[in-house]
Design an enzyme around this catalytic site. Sequence first.
Site, PDB file in Angstrom:
ATOM      1  N   GLU A 264     -25.377 -56.096  54.827  1.00  0.00           N
ATOM      2  CA  GLU A 264     -24.487 -55.902  53.687  1.00  0.00           C
ATOM      3  C   GLU A 264     -23.940 -54.460  53.625  1.00  0.00           C
ATOM      4  O   GLU A 264     -24.188 -53.731  52.679  1.00  0.00           O
ATOM      5  CB  GLU A 264     -25.301 -56.193  52.434  1.00  0.00           C
ATOM      6  CG  GLU A 264     -24.538 -56.396  51.176  1.00  0.00           C
ATOM      7  CD  GLU A 264     -25.521 -56.727  50.073  1.00  0.00           C
ATOM      8  OE1 GLU A 264     -25.434 -57.834  49.531  1.00  0.00           O
ATOM      9  OE2 GLU A 264     -26.386 -55.882  49.756  1.00  0.00           O
ATOM     10  N   ARG A 267     -20.318 -48.495  53.513  1.00  0.00           N
ATOM     11  CA  ARG A 267     -19.903 -47.285  54.228  1.00  0.00           C
ATOM     12  C   ARG A 267     -19.626 -47.514  55.716  1.00  0.00           C
ATOM     13  O   ARG A 267     -18.614 -47.076  56.243  1.00  0.00           O
ATOM     14  CB  ARG A 267     -21.034 -46.252  54.088  1.00  0.00           C
ATOM     15  CG  ARG A 267     -20.832 -44.953  54.827  1.00  0.00           C
ATOM     16  CD  ARG A 267     -22.107 -44.093  54.762  1.00  0.00           C
ATOM     17  NE  ARG A 267     -22.801 -44.237  53.510  1.00  0.00           N
ATOM     18  CZ  ARG A 267     -22.485 -43.595  52.392  1.00  0.00           C
ATOM     19  NH1 ARG A 267     -21.505 -42.721  52.400  1.00  0.00           N
ATOM     20  NH2 ARG A 267     -23.152 -43.817  51.283  1.00  0.00           N
ATOM     21  N   ARG A 303     -17.253 -37.464  46.144  1.00  0.00           N
ATOM     22  CA  ARG A 303     -18.537 -37.332  46.862  1.00  0.00           C
ATOM     23  C   ARG A 303     -19.056 -35.897  46.988  1.00  0.00           C
ATOM     24  O   ARG A 303     -20.241 -35.654  46.778  1.00  0.00           O
ATOM     25  CB  ARG A 303     -18.459 -38.004  48.239  1.00  0.00           C
ATOM     26  CG  ARG A 303     -18.207 -39.506  48.167  1.00  0.00           C
ATOM     27  CD  ARG A 303     -18.330 -40.185  49.526  1.00  0.00           C
ATOM     28  NE  ARG A 303     -19.702 -40.252  49.976  1.00  0.00           N
ATOM     29  CZ  ARG A 303     -20.195 -39.577  51.001  1.00  0.00           C
ATOM     30  NH1 ARG A 303     -19.417 -38.785  51.716  1.00  0.00           N
ATOM     31  NH2 ARG A 303     -21.457 -39.679  51.325  1.00  0.00           N
ATOM     32  N   CYS A 338      -9.577 -28.753  35.882  1.00  0.00           N
ATOM     33  CA  CYS A 338     -10.069 -27.703  35.013  1.00  0.00           C
ATOM     34  C   CYS A 338     -11.570 -27.888  34.886  1.00  0.00           C
ATOM     35  O   CYS A 338     -12.084 -28.365  33.881  1.00  0.00           O
ATOM     36  CB  CYS A 338      -9.382 -27.794  33.656  1.00  0.00           C
ATOM     37  SG  CYS A 338      -9.630 -26.315  32.719  1.00  0.00           S
ATOM     38  N   GLU A 339     -12.273 -27.540  35.957  1.00  0.00           N
ATOM     39  CA  GLU A 339     -13.726 -27.760  36.026  1.00  0.00           C
ATOM     40  C   GLU A 339     -14.221 -27.015  37.257  1.00  0.00           C
ATOM     41  O   GLU A 339     -13.705 -27.230  38.363  1.00  0.00           O
ATOM     42  CB  GLU A 339     -13.979 -29.265  36.151  1.00  0.00           C
ATOM     43  CG  GLU A 339     -15.394 -29.643  36.403  1.00  0.00           C
ATOM     44  CD  GLU A 339     -16.050 -30.373  35.228  1.00  0.00           C
ATOM     45  OE1 GLU A 339     -15.349 -30.885  34.346  1.00  0.00           O
ATOM     46  OE2 GLU A 339     -17.279 -30.410  35.217  1.00  0.00           O
TER      47      GLU A 339
HETATM   48  C1  PLP Z   1     -23.983 -49.991  47.655  1.00  0.00           C
HETATM   49  C2  PLP Z   1     -24.635 -51.199  48.152  1.00  0.00           C
HETATM   50  C3  PLP Z   1     -24.500 -51.563  49.490  1.00  0.00           C
HETATM   51  C4  PLP Z   1     -23.747 -50.747  50.500  1.00  0.00           C
HETATM   52  O1  PLP Z   1     -24.298 -49.502  50.733  1.00  0.00           O
HETATM   53  P1  PLP Z   1     -23.703 -48.632  51.934  1.00  0.00           P
HETATM   54  O2  PLP Z   1     -24.566 -47.426  51.946  1.00  0.00           O
HETATM   55  O3  PLP Z   1     -22.288 -48.323  51.600  1.00  0.00           O
HETATM   56  O4  PLP Z   1     -23.805 -49.462  53.161  1.00  0.00           O
HETATM   57  C5  PLP Z   1     -25.089 -52.744  49.891  1.00  0.00           C
HETATM   58  N1  PLP Z   1     -25.762 -53.517  49.023  1.00  0.00           N
HETATM   59  C6  PLP Z   1     -25.908 -53.188  47.730  1.00  0.00           C
HETATM   60  C7  PLP Z   1     -26.649 -54.088  46.820  1.00  0.00           C
HETATM   61  C8  PLP Z   1     -25.361 -52.022  47.262  1.00  0.00           C
HETATM   62  O5  PLP Z   1     -25.528 -51.703  45.977  1.00  0.00           O
END
Ligand code: PLP
Length: 415
Positions: A264, A267, A303, A338-339
């Site tokens: 899943e 990134r 980030r 502005c920070e």
């Molecule tokens: C954020 C998230 C991901 C993905 O995380 P990455 O670091 O972007 O791969 C996968 N599963 C769940 C439940 C998340 O909250």
Amino acid sequence: MPELINTTTSNLNIKNIQLLTKKYQSPFWVYDANIIRNKIKLLKQFDIIRFAQKACSNTHILKLMKKNNLKVDAVSLGEIERALFAGFKKNSNEIIFTADLFDEETLSKIIEYNIPVNAGSLDMLKQLGSISSGHHVWLRINPKFGYGHSKKTNTGGENSKHGIWDPRLALPIIKKYKLKLIGLHMHIGSGVNYEHLKKVCHAMVESVVQINKKIKFISAGGGLPIPYKFDEKPININKYFTLWDEARKKISQFLNKPIQLEIEPGRFLVAESGILVSQVRTIKKMGNKNFVLVDAGFNDLMRPTMYGSYHHISILPKDNREIEVNKTIDTVIGGPLCESGDIFTQEEGGNIQTRKLPSIKIGDYLIFHDTGAYGASMSSNYNTRPLIQEILIENNTFKVIRKRQTIKELLSLEE
Ligand SMILES: *Cc1c(COP(=O)(O)O)cnc(C)c1O
């Protein structure tokens, strides 16, 4: 040369970016569809690739994922609606909702759309079960330890709000409401350390044994890293897969049935496909420090301010002058907000850092690399700055996949 942008290997090259800066007002995001497709191919050993859309939830990116047979994870009602809009189907496992709580509106839509739920709390199971008997559920398990590139991305252990601590307590609830338990899920933060991963895989097997229910799926979650710096190595997907595949085999043997292995990532699939293009508007000295300020702020790219994340920065000179890469200046790069935290060169905790960059002139473009994940999707309207454009390069054509928001649109919500 690190300070120059890549000229050959992708569509994110000097020629294309120059064209885009002539056509569109900076700042803007650019994505290369080819890079995403190449990253998808690297994961083909997994039975199911489920894109964690929060990393980059533009519906055109979701459509690209769908075309490549990916499924999708949604963490809010908005993300469910995005997935449906992009063509993912309800009444199926194409979309899974992962969360630690339901708000009432989301809960009722999930039941209406019949979307499987990856539950991170026992209360979710009760709230769902009491009105949707038979609903398909996963358990998101907190394996009691964590990992992450920053404290803010660690998703396991006592200091994490995510997941269910003792999955055995879920069983009576599942039974009472006749929920259908189909999978177990562990998402353990961002970053990979193979020794740590072994522990996670072991914890998954242990959880299955503990629960001893005939599930169909296990999910390795996301968290696959990408190299943000030149000296970082890409993850060894084979090694990663092998560890999870071994866990899958053990589980399959124990339950005496085939088990599908999901991954899943967010990134991993999109980070390297995206850049943020900004323009230098001010250069000034503060004592001995050299500040270069661009027209993008942390409302666009969050980030660095949020996690102290590093993004490689390169220069696209406006006047086509030769960049003197060997003559660098220690430079702080900041934005217009502005920070005082609106600095792209900082460590976690907020210490300002400098970057060795060649001489920069007003009007030059600064490119923030590897910002396809948690870039546009984390942007805000802070300082009443409209969301900026997103552009997708596909087959050498440029497509605006999100228009620049207007100030009028922002104000209209307050009419
Ligand atoms: C954020 C998230 C991901 C993905 O995380 P990455 O670091 O972007 O791969 C996968 N599963 C769940 C439940 C998340 O909250």
